[in-house]
Design a protein around this motif. Sequence first.
Motif, PDB file in Angstrom:
ATOM      1  N   VAL A  39      13.950   2.489   2.332  1.00 34.70           N
ATOM      2  CA  VAL A  39      12.749   3.283   1.369  1.00 34.70           C
ATOM      3  C   VAL A  39      11.844   3.244   2.367  1.00 34.70           C
ATOM      4  CG1 VAL A  39      11.781   1.550   0.216  1.00 34.70           C
ATOM      5  CG2 VAL A  39      11.889   3.648  -0.814  1.00 34.70           C
ATOM      6  N   PHE A  40      11.345   2.299   3.288  1.00 31.46           N
ATOM      7  CA  PHE A  40      10.214   2.138   4.052  1.00 31.46           C
ATOM      8  C   PHE A  40      10.207   3.163   5.117  1.00 31.46           C
ATOM      9  CE2 PHE A  40       9.593  -1.389   1.394  1.00 31.46           C
ATOM     10  CZ  PHE A  40       8.148  -1.511   1.374  1.00 31.46           C
ATOM     11  N   THR A  41      11.601   3.798   5.664  1.00 33.67           N
ATOM     12  CA  THR A  41      11.658   4.715   6.383  1.00 33.67           C
ATOM     13  C   THR A  41      11.350   6.237   6.084  1.00 33.67           C
ATOM     14  OG1 THR A  41      14.247   5.140   6.239  1.00 33.67           O
ATOM     15  CG2 THR A  41      13.471   3.196   7.731  1.00 33.67           C
ATOM     16  N   GLU A  42      11.161   6.355   4.615  1.00 38.33           N
ATOM     17  CA  GLU A  42      10.886   7.779   4.173  1.00 38.33           C
ATOM     18  C   GLU A  42       9.499   8.012   3.782  1.00 38.33           C
ATOM     19  OE1 GLU A  42      13.126   8.086   0.388  1.00 38.33           O
ATOM     20  OE2 GLU A  42      14.505   6.791   0.976  1.00 38.33           O
ATOM     21  N   ASP A  43       9.138   9.145   3.652  1.00 43.96           N
ATOM     22  CA  ASP A  43       7.678   9.616   3.578  1.00 43.96           C
ATOM     23  C   ASP A  43       7.518  10.164   2.072  1.00 43.96           C
ATOM     24  OD1 ASP A  43       6.977   8.763   6.201  1.00 43.96           O
ATOM     25  OD2 ASP A  43       7.312  10.840   7.009  1.00 43.96           O
ATOM     26  N   PHE A  44       6.157   9.766   1.481  1.00 39.73           N
ATOM     27  CA  PHE A  44       6.040  10.209   0.280  1.00 39.73           C
ATOM     28  C   PHE A  44       4.637  10.840   0.090  1.00 39.73           C
ATOM     29  CE2 PHE A  44       8.928   6.496   0.160  1.00 39.73           C
ATOM     30  CZ  PHE A  44       9.861   7.130  -0.700  1.00 39.73           C
ATOM     31  N   ALA A  45       4.246  11.603  -0.754  1.00 41.21           N
ATOM     32  CA  ALA A  45       2.935  12.108  -1.273  1.00 41.21           C
ATOM     33  C   ALA A  45       2.617  11.018  -2.408  1.00 41.21           C
ATOM     34  CB  ALA A  45       3.096  13.639  -1.834  1.00 41.21           C
ATOM     35  N   ALA A  46       2.448   9.743  -1.919  1.00 40.37           N
ATOM     36  CA  ALA A  46       2.345   8.825  -3.000  1.00 40.37           C
ATOM     37  C   ALA A  46       0.834   8.792  -3.402  1.00 40.37           C
ATOM     38  CB  ALA A  46       2.698   7.321  -2.613  1.00 40.37           C
ATOM     39  N   ARG A  47       0.482   8.374  -4.784  1.00 40.85           N
ATOM     40  CA  ARG A  47      -0.781   8.335  -5.352  1.00 40.85           C
ATOM     41  C   ARG A  47      -0.762   6.983  -6.165  1.00 40.85           C
ATOM     42  NH1 ARG A  47      -0.861  11.790  -1.939  1.00 40.85           N
ATOM     43  NH2 ARG A  47      -1.784  14.013  -2.153  1.00 40.85           N
ATOM     44  N   GLY A  48      -0.457   6.912  -7.286  1.00 40.42           N
ATOM     45  CA  GLY A  48      -0.653   5.650  -7.978  1.00 40.42           C
ATOM     46  C   GLY A  48       0.488   4.707  -7.693  1.00 40.42           C
ATOM     47  N   MET A  49       0.204   3.532  -8.101  1.00 43.13           N
ATOM     48  CA  MET A  49       1.204   2.433  -7.657  1.00 43.13           C
ATOM     49  C   MET A  49       0.971   1.108  -8.618  1.00 43.13           C
ATOM     50  SD  MET A  49       1.438  -0.736  -6.065  1.00 43.13           S
ATOM     51  CE  MET A  49       0.709  -1.028  -4.419  1.00 43.13           C
ATOM     52  N   LYS A  65       3.250  13.752   4.068  1.00 47.02           N
ATOM     53  CA  LYS A  65       3.797  12.727   3.339  1.00 47.02           C
ATOM     54  C   LYS A  65       4.060  11.546   4.307  1.00 47.02           C
ATOM     55  CE  LYS A  65       6.966  15.648   0.417  1.00 47.02           C
ATOM     56  NZ  LYS A  65       8.242  15.905  -0.020  1.00 47.02           N
ATOM     57  N   GLU A  66       3.746  10.214   3.954  1.00 53.09           N
ATOM     58  CA  GLU A  66       3.623   9.056   4.740  1.00 53.09           C
ATOM     59  C   GLU A  66       4.353   8.142   4.112  1.00 53.09           C
ATOM     60  OE1 GLU A  66      -1.174  10.216   6.108  1.00 53.09           O
ATOM     61  OE2 GLU A  66      -0.737   8.433   4.717  1.00 53.09           O
ATOM     62  N   PRO A  67       4.552   6.862   5.086  1.00 52.82           N
ATOM     63  CA  PRO A  67       5.590   5.821   4.556  1.00 52.82           C
ATOM     64  C   PRO A  67       4.515   4.699   3.842  1.00 52.82           C
ATOM     65  CG  PRO A  67       4.931   5.553   6.795  1.00 52.82           C
ATOM     66  CD  PRO A  67       4.310   7.044   6.679  1.00 52.82           C
ATOM     67  N   LEU A  68       5.473   3.959   3.108  1.00 56.08           N
ATOM     68  CA  LEU A  68       4.755   2.927   2.446  1.00 56.08           C
ATOM     69  C   LEU A  68       4.750   1.910   3.359  1.00 56.08           C
ATOM     70  CD1 LEU A  68       7.700   2.725  -0.280  1.00 56.08           C
ATOM     71  CD2 LEU A  68       5.409   3.697  -0.496  1.00 56.08           C
ATOM     72  N   LEU A  69       3.639   0.753   3.132  1.00 53.04           N
ATOM     73  CA  LEU A  69       3.347  -0.304   4.062  1.00 53.04           C
ATOM     74  C   LEU A  69       3.508  -1.755   3.309  1.00 53.04           C
ATOM     75  CD1 LEU A  69       0.064   1.070   5.694  1.00 53.04           C
ATOM     76  CD2 LEU A  69       2.379   0.804   6.737  1.00 53.04           C
ATOM     77  N   LEU A  70       3.894  -2.567   3.989  1.00 56.71           N
ATOM     78  CA  LEU A  70       4.196  -3.846   3.248  1.00 56.71           C
ATOM     79  C   LEU A  70       3.582  -5.065   4.481  1.00 56.71           C
ATOM     80  CD1 LEU A  70       5.079  -5.614   0.977  1.00 56.71           C
ATOM     81  CD2 LEU A  70       7.291  -5.893   2.050  1.00 56.71           C
ATOM     82  N   PHE A  71       2.634  -5.811   3.785  1.00 51.70           N
ATOM     83  CA  PHE A  71       2.029  -6.889   4.825  1.00 51.70           C
ATOM     84  C   PHE A  71       2.301  -8.242   4.007  1.00 51.70           C
ATOM     85  CE2 PHE A  71      -0.415  -3.045   5.663  1.00 51.70           C
ATOM     86  CZ  PHE A  71      -0.659  -3.193   6.949  1.00 51.70           C
ATOM     87  N   ILE A  76       0.946  -1.047   0.050  1.00 51.31           N
ATOM     88  CA  ILE A  76       0.066   0.114  -0.096  1.00 51.31           C
ATOM     89  C   ILE A  76       0.893   1.279  -0.061  1.00 51.31           C
ATOM     90  CG2 ILE A  76      -1.898   1.211   1.154  1.00 51.31           C
ATOM     91  CD1 ILE A  76      -2.509  -1.128   2.836  1.00 51.31           C
ATOM     92  N   VAL A  77       0.554   2.088  -0.787  1.00 48.98           N
ATOM     93  CA  VAL A  77       1.129   3.560  -0.637  1.00 48.98           C
ATOM     94  C   VAL A  77       0.204   4.556  -0.246  1.00 48.98           C
ATOM     95  CG1 VAL A  77       2.641   2.883  -2.684  1.00 48.98           C
ATOM     96  CG2 VAL A  77       0.877   4.300  -3.113  1.00 48.98           C
ATOM     97  N   ASN A  78       0.843   5.625   0.334  1.00 49.52           N
ATOM     98  CA  ASN A  78      -0.010   6.372   1.072  1.00 49.52           C
ATOM     99  C   ASN A  78       0.637   7.952   1.014  1.00 49.52           C
ATOM    100  OD1 ASN A  78      -1.094   4.171   2.963  1.00 49.52           O
ATOM    101  ND2 ASN A  78       0.810   3.748   3.190  1.00 49.52           N
ATOM    102  N   GLY A  79      -0.231   8.859   1.481  1.00 47.35           N
ATOM    103  CA  GLY A  79       0.007  10.317   1.595  1.00 47.35           C
ATOM    104  C   GLY A  79      -1.204  11.080   1.885  1.00 47.35           C
ATOM    105  N   HIS A  80      -1.482  11.914   2.694  1.00 45.20           N
ATOM    106  CA  HIS A  80      -2.553  12.708   2.898  1.00 45.20           C
ATOM    107  C   HIS A  80      -3.020  13.701   1.886  1.00 45.20           C
ATOM    108  CE1 HIS A  80      -5.645  15.012   5.283  1.00 45.20           C
ATOM    109  NE2 HIS A  80      -5.712  13.864   5.958  1.00 45.20           N
ATOM    110  N   PRO A  81      -4.100  13.798   1.539  1.00 50.04           N
ATOM    111  CA  PRO A  81      -4.383  14.868   0.394  1.00 50.04           C
ATOM    112  C   PRO A  81      -4.207  16.181   0.607  1.00 50.04           C
ATOM    113  CG  PRO A  81      -6.422  13.790   1.309  1.00 50.04           C
ATOM    114  CD  PRO A  81      -5.383  13.085   1.980  1.00 50.04           C
ATOM    115  N   ASP A  82      -4.281  16.483   2.096  1.00 55.93           N
ATOM    116  CA  ASP A  82      -4.342  17.898   2.455  1.00 55.93           C
ATOM    117  C   ASP A  82      -2.560  18.234   2.745  1.00 55.93           C
ATOM    118  OD1 ASP A  82      -4.464  20.476   3.388  1.00 55.93           O
ATOM    119  OD2 ASP A  82      -5.542  19.988   5.088  1.00 55.93           O
ATOM    120  N   ASP A  83      -2.119  19.067   1.942  1.00 53.13           N
ATOM    121  CA  ASP A  83      -0.672  19.553   2.095  1.00 53.13           C
ATOM    122  C   ASP A  83      -0.483  20.450   3.423  1.00 53.13           C
ATOM    123  OD1 ASP A  83      -1.686  21.802   1.013  1.00 53.13           O
ATOM    124  OD2 ASP A  83      -0.138  21.702  -0.655  1.00 53.13           O
TER     125      ASP A  83
END
Length: 592
Positions: A456-466, A433-439, A414-421
């Motif tokens: 890379v999972f310790t970094e935060d992103f404004a991720a959208r598509g994947m 900006k939020e981290p990636l999640l892996l289950f 799952i990739v994540n990121g809040h819509p409100d900057d």
Amino acid sequence: MTGTAVEELNRTGSGTNTIRRREFLRALSAAAVSTSIRAPSWEALSGTFAVCGIAGAQRNGDALFAAVPPATTKIAWRHVNGRSPDYYLPETTGAGCAFLDFDNDRWMDIYLVNSGKCDFYNPDPPLRNALYRNNRDGTFTDVTEKAGVAGGGYGMGVAVGDYDGDGWPDLFVTQYERSILYHNNGDGTFTDVTEKAGVAAPGWASSAVWFDYDNDGRLDLFVCRFVDFNKSKNKFCGNESTKERYYCVPRVYPPARSWLFHNNGNGTFSDVSLESGIGKSLGKAWGVVATDINNDGLMDLFVANDTMPNFLFANRGQGKFEEIGLTAGVAYSADGRTRSGMGVDSGDYDQDGWEDLFVDNVDQEMYSLYHNDHDLTFDDMAETMGIARVTRLMSGWGVKFFDYDNDGNSDLFIVNGHPDDKIQEHSSGVTYKEPLLLFHNNGKILEDVSARAGPVFTEDFAARGMAIGDFDNDGAVDVLVAVNNGAPVLLKNIAAQGNHWLGVRLVGKRANPDAIGARVAWQSGDLKRTRLKTGGGSYLSSHDPRMVLGIGNRSKMDRLEIHWPLPSTRVDTFTDLPIDRYISVVEGSGIK
């Protein structure tokens, strides 16, 4: 995209970010992690290339994925959202990406969607989408201009499918205002055939999916439409006293009907949205996956809506759909609230032979893992699995079930990121900006392994598509993350070393060309697995069409069985297959 945190601000005033959410998430997952991590392998690559963090991963044995830097891939493109003082809502919602083999050389290329000219934005110089050809050595070459797929509007997402059955994947690019259908000419170029095909889908289009809803052997097209919006309808959302703006909660905009286009078989499509029943349900649609929820051979649609109930369109045959989200238990949260559904996917995570569903939402709402109860109803297992707890402060977009370690079980990314900057200015514990999640699927639960999945999972992103796809043909499925107003992130899978696999490319003849809806079963010793080839899934993105079938540490593939989708009734069976390679299976013609 709900305004949970924004509404909290309206009630209580501004808050202080007193919780380091990334540290909180790590702490939640650290105690549960118990997977065995293996060192990476590069033998399958045509050349060698550097990957950020790989040296550390090899030394510490704690990385599952590693980011490949742009200096290595030669992917220089960046997404630009055109953020303005007026906070137009499309700015924060894009964009998508795709893995595809546009030149049929059996190596995955990359397509990236950008924003562009529209009624509220006129970039100078103009922006463009990007098509990168895979050079087979870990690098990519920008061939956008030659291919003729630059786009030209405010782009959102992309869906890849061979709609005319000529053996070449075509591109449908969703946009705000008007979408584009690019026909693949088979010579490295594409032609814009939108007007001829009749699939412009005016309005704000988001995700789209190719699938054969009427089982005539041709790919039809479903297009998600978001809210009724244009520049003149932009609303002020923010602090009335200071006039400070933020992105509106979509609740303030009216819903719209999505599109269903029937493939006429002659390069044109008919809009059957209303007569099919799809158009009767007005929504605010973001993500869509085509799946078969009741094993009747008819492809259904699960659609994520924002601030409205999700839709589950059950395919009743004869070109008709029935929306059953409420009775199925997937429309609302467990306490009966609408949520902000964004990304969706479908997969049989527990191998009971029935497709389960997943939808991610905005912070405070938690994500949902819907277990299929075999009777057109679902139970949300996210809390039982621990997914709800981990995602409470997250906002998810792209999501995909896939077997990242080739042990035969479907995992979840799952990739994540809040819509409100500006969320950090007025909400406690939530960041833009939020981290990636892996289950990891350990055969019992989906276990959060994000804390040890790699730097890379310790970094935060404004991720959208994947999108998922094996860009280096080593059998380990990689991940491409589209970042809002930033560069894409290509993640090399280094988790599957030591486990064996077989990659299968399906080519339908009587069935639809992409074999969407095919059911594949494989056996290796004591391991028996099945998988449905779904259509779409994630958010605004499209995936490697090949299926990678993991068998763990077993040394041979005993049996492969392919149940081709209707109108075909064919079942092809193969035994004693080679492993650790890709094959193409053509319906009725065997392995090619």
